[in-house]
Motif scaffolding. Sequence first.
Motif, mmCIF file in Angstrom:
data_model
loop_
_atom_site.group_PDB
_atom_site.id
_atom_site.type_symbol
_atom_site.label_atom_id
_atom_site.label_comp_id
_atom_site.label_asym_id
_atom_site.label_seq_id
_atom_site.Cartn_x
_atom_site.Cartn_y
_atom_site.Cartn_z
ATOM 1 N N HIS A 61 0.764 -1.067 -0.071
ATOM 2 C CA HIS A 61 -0.009 -0.025 -0.066
ATOM 3 C C HIS A 61 1.084 1.243 -0.038
ATOM 4 O O HIS A 61 1.904 1.370 0.926
ATOM 5 N N ILE A 62 0.803 2.095 -0.947
ATOM 6 C CA ILE A 62 1.350 3.498 -0.963
ATOM 7 C C ILE A 62 0.308 4.563 -0.864
ATOM 8 O O ILE A 62 -0.655 4.783 -1.862
ATOM 9 N N SER A 63 0.360 5.299 -0.036
ATOM 10 C CA SER A 63 -0.567 6.707 0.136
ATOM 11 C C SER A 63 0.501 7.881 -0.197
ATOM 12 O O SER A 63 1.555 7.983 0.337
ATOM 13 N N VAL A 64 -0.122 8.838 -1.235
ATOM 14 C CA VAL A 64 0.760 10.087 -1.604
ATOM 15 C C VAL A 64 -0.038 11.182 -1.277
ATOM 16 O O VAL A 64 -1.214 11.155 -1.715
ATOM 17 N N GLU A 65 0.403 11.949 -0.578
ATOM 18 C CA GLU A 65 -0.229 13.255 -0.262
ATOM 19 C C GLU A 65 -0.131 14.387 -1.532
ATOM 20 O O GLU A 65 0.692 14.742 -1.831
ATOM 21 N N LEU A 66 -1.476 14.512 -2.101
ATOM 22 C CA LEU A 66 -1.408 15.288 -3.290
ATOM 23 C C LEU A 66 -2.596 16.458 -2.969
ATOM 24 O O LEU A 66 -3.203 16.573 -3.920
ATOM 25 N N PRO A 67 -2.381 17.177 -2.137
ATOM 26 C CA PRO A 67 -3.598 18.195 -1.890
ATOM 27 C C PRO A 67 -3.510 19.412 -3.077
ATOM 28 O O PRO A 67 -2.548 19.697 -3.605
ATOM 29 N N GLY A 68 -4.577 19.644 -3.497
ATOM 30 C CA GLY A 68 -4.833 20.446 -4.715
ATOM 31 C C GLY A 68 -4.326 20.152 -6.204
ATOM 32 O O GLY A 68 -4.239 20.938 -6.977
ATOM 33 N N VAL A 69 -4.060 18.667 -6.144
ATOM 34 C CA VAL A 69 -3.667 18.285 -7.655
ATOM 35 C C VAL A 69 -5.035 17.385 -8.175
ATOM 36 O O VAL A 69 -5.392 16.410 -7.356
ATOM 37 N N ASP A 70 -5.105 17.788 -9.422
ATOM 38 C CA ASP A 70 -6.299 17.139 -9.960
ATOM 39 C C ASP A 70 -6.053 15.706 -10.220
ATOM 40 O O ASP A 70 -5.123 15.505 -11.052
ATOM 41 N N PRO A 71 -6.781 14.907 -9.839
ATOM 42 C CA PRO A 71 -6.265 13.511 -10.172
ATOM 43 C C PRO A 71 -6.431 12.945 -11.575
ATOM 44 O O PRO A 71 -5.506 12.099 -11.834
ATOM 45 N N ASP A 72 -6.988 13.770 -12.579
ATOM 46 C CA ASP A 72 -6.928 13.567 -13.678
ATOM 47 C C ASP A 72 -5.666 13.738 -14.378
ATOM 48 O O ASP A 72 -5.135 13.270 -15.268
#
Length: 155
Positions: A61-72
């Motif tokens: 399992h890998i969790s990456v913080e990407l606040p404000g990043v469009d998932p697309d």
Amino acid sequence: MSILMRTDPTSGDMAVSRLHNDIDRLFGGFFRTPVLSEFFNTPSGSLLPQVDMKSDEKAYHISVELPGVDPDGVKIEIQGNTMILSGEKKEEKCEKDSKVVSERRYGSFMRSFTLPDDADVEKCTAVAKNGVLTLELPRKETPADKTRTIAVRTE
């Protein structure tokens, strides 16, 4: 202590400044150089998302913080045993005449991970929720996991 106990109001700023300089000298200029900010920053124009990794018997399992990043706009590629995660946090456009004070960072990012041999990259899933991208890579059954019984022959 006598530096801090001055009663002359005009010498207060000078006393604090001298105390700061003394402390700075004591720590070898540590507070004057941006040591910590250089440690946390990446090359200009790029970001370094924070990552948590864990595994259990069934998956990685890998969790990456990407606040404000469009998932697309997030790209996940697997090349051999390397997973490459890349994308960009884009700055919001403002009107020309508006004044802006911004403490947020924008730019592109890229992280790569060497995957274990038993990671099943064909069954990898990625889910974005609340600014966190969670990747799950199931573990493949390895030959060591299989139990095989060998018949004993007699001659």
